[in-house]
Design a protein around this motif. Structure first.
Motif, mmCIF file in Angstrom:
data_model
loop_
_atom_site.group_PDB
_atom_site.id
_atom_site.type_symbol
_atom_site.label_atom_id
_atom_site.label_comp_id
_atom_site.label_asym_id
_atom_site.label_seq_id
_atom_site.Cartn_x
_atom_site.Cartn_y
_atom_site.Cartn_z
ATOM 1 N N LEU A 153 78.864 18.057 -36.240
ATOM 2 C CA LEU A 153 78.835 16.797 -36.629
ATOM 3 C C LEU A 153 78.178 16.365 -38.187
ATOM 4 O O LEU A 153 79.211 15.865 -38.526
ATOM 5 N N ASP A 154 77.108 17.739 -38.030
ATOM 6 C CA ASP A 154 75.891 17.403 -39.142
ATOM 7 C C ASP A 154 77.246 17.282 -39.843
ATOM 8 O O ASP A 154 77.135 17.051 -41.207
ATOM 9 N N LEU A 155 77.582 18.713 -40.282
ATOM 10 C CA LEU A 155 78.507 19.116 -41.347
ATOM 11 C C LEU A 155 79.713 18.104 -42.005
ATOM 12 O O LEU A 155 79.981 18.056 -43.134
ATOM 13 N N VAL A 156 79.724 17.231 -41.207
ATOM 14 C CA VAL A 156 81.018 16.200 -40.962
ATOM 15 C C VAL A 156 80.032 15.424 -41.799
ATOM 16 O O VAL A 156 80.720 15.056 -42.932
ATOM 17 N N GLN A 157 79.034 14.866 -41.519
ATOM 18 C CA GLN A 157 78.013 13.987 -42.420
ATOM 19 C C GLN A 157 77.831 14.084 -43.299
ATOM 20 O O GLN A 157 78.161 13.800 -44.830
ATOM 21 N N CYS A 158 77.361 15.659 -43.767
ATOM 22 C CA CYS A 158 76.718 16.039 -45.203
ATOM 23 C C CYS A 158 78.329 16.068 -45.549
ATOM 24 O O CYS A 158 78.425 16.570 -46.877
ATOM 25 N N THR A 159 78.920 17.530 -45.540
ATOM 26 C CA THR A 159 80.705 17.194 -46.562
ATOM 27 C C THR A 159 80.965 15.479 -46.784
ATOM 28 O O THR A 159 81.377 15.423 -47.689
ATOM 29 N N GLY A 160 80.972 14.872 -45.665
ATOM 30 C CA GLY A 160 81.348 13.220 -46.157
ATOM 31 C C GLY A 160 80.548 12.812 -47.646
ATOM 32 O O GLY A 160 81.692 12.170 -48.090
ATOM 33 N N LYS A 161 79.718 13.237 -47.109
ATOM 34 C CA LYS A 161 78.600 12.288 -48.603
ATOM 35 C C LYS A 161 79.184 13.105 -49.698
ATOM 36 O O LYS A 161 79.440 12.672 -51.144
ATOM 37 N N VAL A 162 79.616 14.994 -49.444
ATOM 38 C CA VAL A 162 79.945 15.381 -51.139
ATOM 39 C C VAL A 162 81.491 14.682 -51.445
ATOM 40 O O VAL A 162 81.477 14.432 -52.532
ATOM 41 N N GLY A 212 85.142 5.006 -46.210
ATOM 42 C CA GLY A 212 85.441 5.462 -44.565
ATOM 43 C C GLY A 212 84.243 5.976 -43.974
ATOM 44 O O GLY A 212 82.565 5.892 -44.909
ATOM 45 N N ARG A 213 83.892 6.802 -42.844
ATOM 46 C CA ARG A 213 83.074 7.777 -42.428
ATOM 47 C C ARG A 213 82.897 9.390 -42.636
ATOM 48 O O ARG A 213 84.158 9.421 -41.594
ATOM 49 N N GLY A 214 82.503 9.438 -42.684
ATOM 50 C CA GLY A 214 82.477 10.896 -42.466
ATOM 51 C C GLY A 214 83.165 11.456 -43.424
ATOM 52 O O GLY A 214 83.737 11.279 -44.142
ATOM 53 N N THR A 215 83.762 12.527 -42.888
ATOM 54 C CA THR A 215 85.300 13.055 -43.836
ATOM 55 C C THR A 215 86.395 11.993 -43.095
ATOM 56 O O THR A 215 87.305 12.091 -43.704
ATOM 57 N N PHE A 216 86.211 11.767 -42.356
ATOM 58 C CA PHE A 216 87.897 10.683 -42.551
ATOM 59 C C PHE A 216 87.651 9.316 -43.580
ATOM 60 O O PHE A 216 87.159 8.081 -43.078
ATOM 61 N N LEU A 217 87.902 9.514 -44.615
ATOM 62 C CA LEU A 217 87.915 8.616 -45.702
ATOM 63 C C LEU A 217 89.236 8.554 -46.539
ATOM 64 O O LEU A 217 90.035 8.917 -46.130
ATOM 65 N N ALA A 218 89.210 7.502 -47.105
ATOM 66 C CA ALA A 218 90.349 7.173 -47.925
ATOM 67 C C ALA A 218 89.933 6.278 -49.284
ATOM 68 O O ALA A 218 89.237 5.760 -49.012
ATOM 69 N N PHE A 219 91.019 6.311 -50.143
ATOM 70 C CA PHE A 219 91.012 5.272 -51.366
ATOM 71 C C PHE A 219 92.209 5.017 -51.502
ATOM 72 O O PHE A 219 93.282 5.359 -51.151
ATOM 73 N N ASP A 220 92.151 3.415 -53.199
ATOM 74 C CA ASP A 220 93.819 3.434 -52.920
ATOM 75 C C ASP A 220 93.786 3.636 -54.352
ATOM 76 O O ASP A 220 93.179 3.506 -55.126
ATOM 77 N N ALA A 221 95.506 3.611 -54.087
ATOM 78 C CA ALA A 221 95.913 3.553 -55.329
ATOM 79 C C ALA A 221 96.481 2.254 -55.811
ATOM 80 O O ALA A 221 96.606 1.531 -55.083
ATOM 81 N N THR A 222 96.925 2.315 -57.378
ATOM 82 C CA THR A 222 97.056 0.806 -58.087
ATOM 83 C C THR A 222 98.447 0.235 -57.517
ATOM 84 O O THR A 222 98.583 -0.496 -57.934
ATOM 85 N N SER A 223 99.293 0.833 -57.195
ATOM 86 C CA SER A 223 100.584 0.829 -56.913
ATOM 87 C C SER A 223 101.099 2.391 -56.172
ATOM 88 O O SER A 223 100.525 3.049 -55.765
#
Length: 496
Positions: A401-410, A431-442
């Motif tokens: 869980l510590d690793l997830v938090q650190c990797t998520g920051k990176v 997102g939170r941790g490594t549970f992340l997302a981003f949007d494409a413009t289309s």
């Protein structure tokens, strides 16, 4: 093989990682990076697709996997391509592929018997079953939820949580009585009231087309609104659906607008409670994902969830948190709702995916008063708890869980840099941790990004209409994040 150059990790993040680097898992024989030899899908995968399509509808197949050669955070396909996997079987592999602790799990006779004899747990559980539940599932139970029911998958976990909510609601309406009238017993056999009451579960949709995903079985499907294809041709219940908050990013620049989104959504929840009460179909429960995943990785604030819980309590309705995707650590906490500082425990919490077995946790008052009310032949699988026991040990001993938090920051730091560098292509990193997302413009831009990622050696996932989502294993480390970010940058550069 695609050679990646090192991304500079901010010093503050690097120090966080060094605090527990000695505990980080050393995945055996993991490759140094992706290796793409053919187009994807390659000739062997295409031949297998043709073979499978003669047997069943397989249009959803992404690639055929060589599970012998897949290891750690890397997935191998039938054509010998090795890809960095940021999707992990739709967010379902807690420790990646072929983790040595899991490979050794069934090396003793006792565990093999649990696998071979697969008991009907509701009727013939093994003599060690109560202890297994205490030692494994209850050891990581959400605070205040000391009841647990095991199930096979996420959808049946949600279905069973609905049933628990309805039983609790109706028992309260009877003033706590746990016996039934002759009229109830007779009418229910014709699917009529009062034995089969008209009740509803409220769920959420996004302001645009897509929204919540809770499963594809009939009750769960009535609350699922992520893609029309999931629901077409199937009859459904007359259940309400509230609008989920739709945030603007970066969050710190849109605080006022996002607070207004919370207020708008909560007002709609209250409105629907009243509307369905007048229709004679009162709302017995509200189900919500801590992060609305399949529908686009839509987030809401801790304050939103705190106020939603208060509304449910005031309406005497159950609050069901669907943690099928967010549970077991990907946000940096065992349960995503731990980020929300709820004043009291949620009523029910569903789980599956990274937890390997399905089921739900519940507060004591949601324990059904009679047998067979929530029941099926297997009610889970003891072998899955044996595997989960090992997973939880690795999470603890290797401080994942510590690793997830650190990797998520990176990851998040790198994604923010890329959205600044390529604003015409991506935005809204979240997102939170490594549970992340981003949007494409289309949607078209997203397709190009995903196609290039795969060509360059990364397997990823999508959600919503324009979102790219990351769902790596808990063993995904900063070195994997660097590889991903460099390949994503290359993939964006290739789009003209």
């Amino acid at each position: 093989m695609f050679r990646v150059k090192k991304t500079k990790i901010p010093t503050v993040i690097l120090k966080d990682f060094q605090k527990f680097a000695s505990g980080y898992t050393k995945v055996h024989k993991e490759p140094d990076g992706p290796c793409v030899k053919t187009e994807i899908p390659g000739p062997k995968s295409k031949a297998l697709f043709k073979e499978l399509s003669d047997i069943q509808q397989c249009g959803s197949v992404n690639l055929f996997t060589d599970y012998e050669k897949s290891v750690g955070n890397y997935i191998a396909d039938a054509d010998g391509n090795i890809l960095l996997d940021t999707y992990t079987q739709i967010s379902s592999l807690p420790l990646g592929y072929n983790h040595p602790e899991l490979l050794n799990t069934f090396s003793n006779d006792s565990n093999i018997r649990a696998l071979v004899n697969r008991p009907a747990l509701g009727v013939f559980p093994g003599i060690d079953w109560p202890q297994k539940l205490r030692d494994v599932l209850l050891s990581v139970a959400p605070k205040g939820c000391n009841q647990v029911m095991t199930m096979m998958c996420g959808a049946c976990s949600v279905e069973s949580a609905f049933k628990a909510a309805f039983i609790w609601y109706c028992t309260n309406k009877r003033g706590g009585k746990t016996t039934f009238s002759d009229e109830e017993l007779k009418s229910v056999m014709d699917n009529k009231a009062p034995g089969a009451p008209k009740l509803a579960i409220m769920s959420f949709k996004a302001p645009l087309l897509q929204g919540a995903f809770h499963g594809r079985t009939f009750g769960a499907l009535a609350t699922t609104r992520s893609k029309p294809i999931h629901k077409l041709d199937f009859p459904s219940f007359d259940w309400p659906c509230a609008i989920f908050p739709h945030y603007k990013y970066p969050l710190e620049e849109h605080k006022r607008e996002n607070e207004e989104q919370d207020k708008k959504s909560l007002a709609h929840v209250c409105e629907l409670f009243e509307k369905w009460e007048k229709k004679g179909i009162p709302v017995a429960g509200v189900i919500v994902e801590p992060i609305q995943s399949e529908g686009g990785d839509n987030h809401a604030s801790p304050e939103f969830f705190q106020q939603l819980q208060a509304i449910c309590a005031s309406k005497c309705a159950a609050l069901i948190l669907d943690e099928v995707q967010t549970g077991c650590g990907p946000t940096g906490k065992m349960w995503c709702h731990e980020h929300f500082n709820l004043p009291s425990p949620p009523d029910l919490v569903t789980f599956s995916k990274k937890m390997l077995t399905g089921g739900y946790y519940a507060r004591p008052e949601f324990k059904p008063p009679q047998a067979y009310r929530i029941f099926n032949t297997w009610m889970g699988d003891p072998s899955k708890l044996i595997l989960l026991e090992q997973v939880l040990k690795v999470i603890k001993t290797e401080k994942l869980l510590d690793l997830v938090q650190c990797t998520g920051k990176v990851l998040k730091c790198g994604l923010h840099e890329l959205e600044c560098e390529f604003p015409d292509k991506i935005n809204s990193v979240r997102g939170r941790g490594t549970f992340l997302a981003f949007d494409a413009t289309s949607p078209e831009m997203r397709d190009k990004i995903m196609g290039n990622l795969k060509k360059n050696g990364v397997l990823g996932g999508v959600c919503g209409t324009t979102s790219v989502r990351l769902r790596p294993a808990l063993t995904f480390a900063p070195k994997h994040a660097e590889i991903f970010l460099d390949i994503l940058k290359k993939s964006l550069q290739q789009i003209k």
